[in-house]
Scaffold this motif. Structure first.
Motif, PDB file in Angstrom:
ATOM      1  N   VAL A  68      22.980 -36.326-108.943  1.00 39.63           N
ATOM      2  CA  VAL A  68      22.792 -35.421-107.815  1.00 39.63           C
ATOM      3  C   VAL A  68      22.558 -34.000-108.308  1.00 39.63           C
ATOM      4  CG1 VAL A  68      23.930 -34.362-105.827  1.00 39.63           C
ATOM      5  CG2 VAL A  68      24.110 -36.839-106.195  1.00 39.63           C
ATOM      6  N   GLN A  69      23.312 -33.596-109.338  1.00 38.15           N
ATOM      7  CA  GLN A  69      23.200 -32.228-109.855  1.00 38.15           C
ATOM      8  C   GLN A  69      21.857 -31.958-110.517  1.00 38.15           C
ATOM      9  OE1 GLN A  69      26.631 -31.910-112.410  1.00 38.15           O
ATOM     10  NE2 GLN A  69      28.068 -31.613-110.706  1.00 38.15           N
ATOM     11  N   ARG A  70      21.302 -32.957-111.212  1.00 35.40           N
ATOM     12  CA  ARG A  70      20.039 -32.691-111.895  1.00 35.40           C
ATOM     13  C   ARG A  70      18.851 -32.718-110.940  1.00 35.40           C
ATOM     14  NH1 ARG A  70      19.234 -37.849-115.977  1.00 35.40           N
ATOM     15  NH2 ARG A  70      18.612 -39.448-114.484  1.00 35.40           N
ATOM     16  N   GLY A  71      18.989 -33.357-109.786  1.00 38.04           N
ATOM     17  CA  GLY A  71      18.008 -33.236-108.715  1.00 38.04           C
ATOM     18  C   GLY A  71      16.640 -33.798-109.006  1.00 38.04           C
ATOM     19  N   ARG A  72      16.549 -34.886-109.746  1.00 37.98           N
ATOM     20  CA  ARG A  72      15.254 -35.517-109.975  1.00 37.98           C
ATOM     21  C   ARG A  72      14.765 -36.118-108.652  1.00 37.98           C
ATOM     22  NH1 ARG A  72      15.305 -39.440-114.952  1.00 37.98           N
ATOM     23  NH2 ARG A  72      15.299 -37.456-116.090  1.00 37.98           N
ATOM     24  N   ALA A  73      13.555 -35.785-108.251  1.00 40.87           N
ATOM     25  CA  ALA A  73      13.077 -36.097-106.901  1.00 40.87           C
ATOM     26  C   ALA A  73      13.203 -37.576-106.560  1.00 40.87           C
ATOM     27  CB  ALA A  73      11.624 -35.645-106.750  1.00 40.87           C
ATOM     28  N   GLU A  74      12.767 -38.445-107.470  1.00 40.53           N
ATOM     29  CA  GLU A  74      12.764 -39.880-107.180  1.00 40.53           C
ATOM     30  C   GLU A  74      14.170 -40.442-107.006  1.00 40.53           C
ATOM     31  OE1 GLU A  74       9.067 -38.933-109.568  1.00 40.53           O
ATOM     32  OE2 GLU A  74      11.204 -38.528-109.774  1.00 40.53           O
ATOM     33  N   GLU A  75      15.169 -39.766-107.581  1.00 38.30           N
ATOM     34  CA  GLU A  75      16.534 -40.283-107.551  1.00 38.30           C
ATOM     35  C   GLU A  75      17.324 -39.839-106.324  1.00 38.30           C
ATOM     36  OE1 GLU A  75      17.042 -40.391-112.438  1.00 38.30           O
ATOM     37  OE2 GLU A  75      18.072 -38.866-111.257  1.00 38.30           O
ATOM     38  N   SER A  76      16.702 -39.030-105.463  1.00 28.29           N
ATOM     39  CA  SER A  76      17.434 -38.461-104.333  1.00 28.29           C
ATOM     40  C   SER A  76      17.937 -39.519-103.358  1.00 28.29           C
ATOM     41  CB  SER A  76      16.549 -37.453-103.588  1.00 28.29           C
ATOM     42  OG  SER A  76      15.385 -38.090-103.071  1.00 28.29           O
ATOM     43  N   GLU A  77      17.288 -40.691-103.355  1.00 28.49           N
ATOM     44  CA  GLU A  77      17.681 -41.746-102.424  1.00 28.49           C
ATOM     45  C   GLU A  77      18.534 -42.838-103.085  1.00 28.49           C
ATOM     46  OE1 GLU A  77      14.505 -43.020 -99.648  1.00 28.49           O
ATOM     47  OE2 GLU A  77      13.212 -41.679-100.793  1.00 28.49           O
ATOM     48  N   VAL A  78      18.914 -42.640-104.358  1.00 23.05           N
ATOM     49  CA  VAL A  78      19.686 -43.667-105.061  1.00 23.05           C
ATOM     50  C   VAL A  78      21.153 -43.583-104.646  1.00 23.05           C
ATOM     51  CG1 VAL A  78      20.434 -44.535-107.304  1.00 23.05           C
ATOM     52  CG2 VAL A  78      18.117 -43.602-107.034  1.00 23.05           C
ATOM     53  N   PRO A  79      21.709 -44.630-104.060  1.00 26.17           N
ATOM     54  CA  PRO A  79      23.107 -44.600-103.630  1.00 26.17           C
ATOM     55  C   PRO A  79      24.058 -44.921-104.772  1.00 26.17           C
ATOM     56  CG  PRO A  79      22.128 -46.684-102.986  1.00 26.17           C
ATOM     57  CD  PRO A  79      21.022 -45.873-103.646  1.00 26.17           C
ATOM     58  N   LEU A  80      25.312 -44.529-104.603  1.00 23.70           N
ATOM     59  CA  LEU A  80      26.346 -44.833-105.585  1.00 23.70           C
ATOM     60  C   LEU A  80      26.459 -46.336-105.810  1.00 23.70           C
ATOM     61  CD1 LEU A  80      28.768 -44.148-107.403  1.00 23.70           C
ATOM     62  CD2 LEU A  80      30.175 -43.997-105.325  1.00 23.70           C
ATOM     63  N   GLU A  81      26.287 -47.116-104.761  1.00 22.75           N
ATOM     64  CA  GLU A  81      26.415 -48.569-104.881  1.00 22.75           C
ATOM     65  C   GLU A  81      25.427 -49.142-105.902  1.00 22.75           C
ATOM     66  OE1 GLU A  81      27.823 -52.295-104.542  1.00 22.75           O
ATOM     67  OE2 GLU A  81      28.720 -50.456-103.695  1.00 22.75           O
ATOM     68  N   TYR A  82      24.219 -48.568-105.948  1.00 30.69           N
ATOM     69  CA  TYR A  82      23.234 -49.052-106.916  1.00 30.69           C
ATOM     70  C   TYR A  82      23.690 -48.771-108.345  1.00 30.69           C
ATOM     71  CZ  TYR A  82      18.834 -49.766-109.385  1.00 30.69           C
ATOM     72  OH  TYR A  82      17.873 -50.202-110.268  1.00 30.69           O
ATOM     73  N   LEU A  83      24.277 -47.605-108.576  1.00 33.67           N
ATOM     74  CA  LEU A  83      24.781 -47.274-109.910  1.00 33.67           C
ATOM     75  C   LEU A  83      25.913 -48.209-110.312  1.00 33.67           C
ATOM     76  CD1 LEU A  83      24.770 -43.372-109.818  1.00 33.67           C
ATOM     77  CD2 LEU A  83      22.981 -44.924-110.595  1.00 33.67           C
ATOM     78  N   LYS A  84      26.714 -48.620-109.349  1.00 35.35           N
ATOM     79  CA  LYS A  84      27.783 -49.597-109.624  1.00 35.35           C
ATOM     80  C   LYS A  84      27.180 -50.940-110.017  1.00 35.35           C
ATOM     81  CE  LYS A  84      31.289 -47.575-106.545  1.00 35.35           C
ATOM     82  NZ  LYS A  84      32.120 -47.788-105.325  1.00 35.35           N
ATOM     83  N   GLN A  85      26.095 -51.324-109.343  1.00 38.00           N
ATOM     84  CA  GLN A  85      25.437 -52.583-109.672  1.00 38.00           C
ATOM     85  C   GLN A  85      24.848 -52.549-111.087  1.00 38.00           C
ATOM     86  OE1 GLN A  85      22.541 -52.893-106.562  1.00 38.00           O
ATOM     87  NE2 GLN A  85      24.073 -53.145-104.946  1.00 38.00           N
ATOM     88  N   VAL A  86      24.202 -51.425-111.433  1.00 34.86           N
ATOM     89  CA  VAL A  86      23.616 -51.285-112.767  1.00 34.86           C
ATOM     90  C   VAL A  86      24.710 -51.312-113.834  1.00 34.86           C
ATOM     91  CG1 VAL A  86      22.341 -49.732-114.311  1.00 34.86           C
ATOM     92  CG2 VAL A  86      21.565 -50.060-111.955  1.00 34.86           C
ATOM     93  N   HIS A  87      25.819 -50.639-113.550  1.00 35.85           N
ATOM     94  CA  HIS A  87      26.950 -50.633-114.488  1.00 35.85           C
ATOM     95  C   HIS A  87      27.454 -52.052-114.744  1.00 35.85           C
ATOM     96  CE1 HIS A  87      30.644 -49.367-116.484  1.00 35.85           C
ATOM     97  NE2 HIS A  87      31.308 -50.169-115.673  1.00 35.85           N
ATOM     98  N   GLU A  88      27.613 -52.805-113.687  1.00 33.87           N
ATOM     99  CA  GLU A  88      28.091 -54.185-113.829  1.00 33.87           C
ATOM    100  C   GLU A  88      27.104 -55.026-114.630  1.00 33.87           C
ATOM    101  OE1 GLU A  88      29.457 -58.041-111.110  1.00 33.87           O
ATOM    102  OE2 GLU A  88      28.743 -56.207-110.131  1.00 33.87           O
ATOM    103  N   ALA A  89      25.811 -54.830-114.379  1.00 28.06           N
ATOM    104  CA  ALA A  89      24.786 -55.582-115.111  1.00 28.06           C
ATOM    105  C   ALA A  89      24.830 -55.250-116.600  1.00 28.06           C
ATOM    106  CB  ALA A  89      23.404 -55.280-114.535  1.00 28.06           C
TER     107      ALA A  89
END
Length: 230
Positions: free
Chosen positions: A165-186
């Motif tokens: 969120v802090q770095r503000g990359r445009a494409e990442e603005s819609e990425v939810p926390l849940e997706y990051l949790k999924q990637v972490h688990e993978a």
């Protein structure tokens, strides 16, 4: 030693290819910072993720499209990601003095982390999933895409979400926390597998940047292939 790892050692010995290091981790884990840390070594060829290629596929921003609609765009995005990673991983070094090739994520990451997660989350239909597996399997059998070391920047999803969120990359603005949790688990499933194919060096990347750099310095001999010979 697994068959995959044996093949990796044999291929590197015969072909005299550089020592291959994949820098792995969740979005916002510090992969680019890690790669930049090794700027001081002239024998290291470094490759960040080819974001600009993903943003302009004949005018189409696949990176933006996949984040806007995972169900619609995951298949073409992962297909193209595989191609770009394959080019990085198998291209010859830029000059004969290069002994280490370091890149941000790998062909193996696409297959065992992001494609598996996409199937689990129903972002891929089974026909799409099977197509991507066939593409990867053919690649692995036909080309030397083996890795010698994975540096895993392990993070907590909540921490990397704040960084993202802090770095503000445009494409990442819609990425939810849940997706990051999924990637972490993978990542955890893939890199804890006995069939991962190479050594995994895990660094706690929740810590501050200075602490991570200290770890990179501490393990630089290993990361630069010091325990191996070409």
């Amino acid at each position: 030693m697994s068959n995959i790892k044996s093949f990796a050692v044999a291929a590197r010995t015969v072909n005299k290819r550089p020592f291959r290091v994949s820098i792995e981790g969740n979005i916002g884990s510090g992969k680019s910072t890690c790669i930049n840390f090794f700027d001081k070594y002239p024998n290291v060829e470094k490759h960040g993720e080819p974001l600009n290629e993903w943003r302009n596929v004949s005018g189409h921003n696949l990176l933006g499209l996949v984040y806007s609609d995972m169900n619609k765009w995951t298949f073409p995005f992962q297909h193209y990601v595989h191609l770009t990673r394959l080019k990085i991983q198998t291209s010859p070094p830029s000059n004969p003095d290069i002994t280490v090739k370091m890149f941000e994520r790998s062909v193996q990451n696409s297959r065992h982390c992001f494609v598996e997660n996409a199937k689990k989350q129903n972002f891929l239909q089974d026909a799409e999933y099977q197509t991507l597996l066939a593409w990867y399997d053919y690649t692995e059998k036909s080309l030397d895409v083996s890795l010698d070391l994975i540096v895993y920047l392990k993070t907590t999803p909540e921490i990397v979400w704040q960084r993202m969120v802090q770095r503000g990359r445009a494409e990442e603005s819609e990425v939810p926390l849940e997706y990051l949790k999924q990637v972490h688990e993978a990542y955890e499933i893939w890199l804890s597998s006995p069939d991962v194919g190479c050594e995994v060096l895990t660094i706690d990347a929740d810590k501050g940047l200075d602490s991570v750099k200290e770890d990179l310095e501490r393990y630089s001999y290993k990361i630069l292939g010091g325990n191996h010979t070409n």
